[in-house]
Write a protein that holds these residues in place. Structure first.
Motif, short mmCIF file in Angstrom:
data_model
loop_
_atom_site.label_atom_id
_atom_site.label_comp_id
_atom_site.label_asym_id
_atom_site.label_seq_id
_atom_site.Cartn_x
_atom_site.Cartn_y
_atom_site.Cartn_z
N SER A 134 0.83 -1.21 0.00
CA SER A 134 0.00 0.00 0.00
C SER A 134 0.87 1.26 0.00
O SER A 134 0.50 2.26 -0.60
N SER A 135 2.03 1.20 0.64
CA SER A 135 2.90 2.39 0.64
C SER A 135 3.47 2.63 -0.76
O SER A 135 3.63 3.77 -1.18
N ALA A 136 3.76 1.55 -1.50
CA ALA A 136 4.24 1.71 -2.88
C ALA A 136 3.13 2.28 -3.76
O ALA A 136 3.38 3.16 -4.60
N ALA A 137 1.91 1.81 -3.57
CA ALA A 137 0.77 2.33 -4.34
C ALA A 137 0.55 3.81 -4.03
O ALA A 137 0.28 4.62 -4.93
N LEU A 138 0.67 4.17 -2.76
CA LEU A 138 0.52 5.57 -2.36
C LEU A 138 1.63 6.44 -2.96
O LEU A 138 1.38 7.56 -3.41
N SER A 139 2.84 5.91 -2.98
CA SER A 139 3.96 6.63 -3.59
C SER A 139 3.71 6.88 -5.07
O SER A 139 3.98 7.97 -5.58
N ILE A 140 3.19 5.87 -5.76
CA ILE A 140 2.88 6.03 -7.18
C ILE A 140 1.76 7.06 -7.36
O ILE A 140 1.81 7.91 -8.25
N TYR A 141 0.77 6.98 -6.49
CA TYR A 141 -0.36 7.90 -6.58
C TYR A 141 0.11 9.36 -6.53
O TYR A 141 -0.25 10.18 -7.36
N PHE A 142 0.95 9.68 -5.54
CA PHE A 142 1.44 11.05 -5.41
C PHE A 142 2.58 11.34 -6.39
O PHE A 142 2.73 12.47 -6.85
N GLY A 143 3.37 10.33 -6.71
CA GLY A 143 4.43 10.51 -7.70
C GLY A 143 3.87 10.88 -9.06
O GLY A 143 4.47 11.67 -9.79
N ALA A 144 2.74 10.31 -9.41
CA ALA A 144 2.09 10.64 -10.68
C ALA A 144 1.69 12.11 -10.73
O ALA A 144 1.82 12.76 -11.77
N VAL A 145 1.23 12.63 -9.61
CA VAL A 145 0.88 14.06 -9.54
C VAL A 145 2.12 14.90 -9.77
O VAL A 145 2.11 15.84 -10.57
N ALA A 146 3.20 14.57 -9.07
CA ALA A 146 4.45 15.32 -9.21
C ALA A 146 4.96 15.26 -10.65
O ALA A 146 5.37 16.29 -11.22
N CYS A 147 4.93 14.08 -11.26
CA CYS A 147 5.37 13.94 -12.65
C CYS A 147 4.52 14.76 -13.60
O CYS A 147 5.04 15.42 -14.51
N THR A 148 3.21 14.73 -13.40
CA THR A 148 2.30 15.48 -14.26
C THR A 148 2.58 16.98 -14.15
O THR A 148 2.65 17.67 -15.17
N VAL A 149 2.74 17.47 -12.94
CA VAL A 149 3.04 18.89 -12.75
C VAL A 149 4.35 19.25 -13.44
O VAL A 149 4.43 20.25 -14.17
N MET A 150 5.38 18.44 -13.23
CA MET A 150 6.68 18.73 -13.85
C MET A 150 6.60 18.71 -15.38
O MET A 150 7.18 19.57 -16.04
N LEU A 151 5.88 17.75 -15.93
CA LEU A 151 5.73 17.66 -17.39
C LEU A 151 5.03 18.90 -17.95
O LEU A 151 5.47 19.47 -18.96
N ILE A 152 3.95 19.32 -17.31
CA ILE A 152 3.20 20.47 -17.83
C ILE A 152 3.98 21.76 -17.66
O ILE A 152 4.00 22.61 -18.56
N VAL A 153 4.65 21.93 -16.53
CA VAL A 153 5.46 23.14 -16.31
C VAL A 153 6.61 23.18 -17.33
O VAL A 153 6.89 24.23 -17.92
#
Length: 176
Positions: A134-153
């Motif tokens: 579950s901690s890995a899934a949570l990391s991916i969940y928030f990591g995807a947000v960070a990646c999306t923000v970085m890609l768009i910026v």
């Protein structure tokens, strides 16, 4: 109208989402009426108390009912006000202020473009990294947000440099 439809989950369409319509209309109305977005700043303690009360109430009601959904929407609204109000303290810090001001330009593109990109990034990360806990899934969940923000910026700044007219068209002139 959008606020009531959002609050009571009465929106019949998947696209556009009622959240997007409501918050866009709210922001546009405030801008057209020249309303101060920081008018709630003096009431931060009260808004935090309301948010805490909503969180507690949300924990006490069944998660699958209409009341829970309405409480969730109210928590989101109170949370937006808290985050906006807290930003005043960040603006007093020179480094944080510079960072926030620099990121204000791509913020509209981020608002507009984060979906479906976030869904694509999140699903891709779940396939590539296949979480085993579950901690890995949570990391991916928030990591995807960070990646999306970085890609768009990054896309914003690349477009600003290499395709300023296209960027201006995409952002309604907000990139100028």
């Amino acid at each position: 109208m959008f606020g009531a439809l959002w609050l009571f989950d009465a929106w019949p369409y998947e696209v556009p989402t009622v959240q997007a319509c409501f918050f866009f209309a709210l922001g546009a109305s405030a801008a057209m009426a020249k309303k101060d977005l920081f008018a709630m700043d003096p009431y931060l303690k009260w808004v935090c108390a309301v948010l805490l009360g909503l969180v507690i109430a949300g924990a006490l009601v069944p998660a699958d009912g209409a009341v829970a959904s309405t409480l969730t929407h109210l928590k989101h609204l109170a949370g937006v006000i808290v985050v906006l109000t807290i930003s005043q303290y960040l603006l007093r810090m020179p480094r944080a202020s510079e960072w926030l001001i620099r990121l204000s330009a791509p913020s509209f593109l981020l608002f507009v473009a984060h979906e479906p990109l976030l869904t694509i990034v999140r699903k891709t990360m779940y396939v590539v990294f296949t979480p085993s806990s579950s901690s890995a899934a949570l990391s991916i969940y928030f990591g995807a947000v960070a990646c999306t923000v970085m890609l768009i910026v990054a896309a914003y700044y690349l477009a600003e440099r290499y395709a300023p007219r296209a960027l201006s068209a995409l952002t309604g002139g907000r990139s100028a």
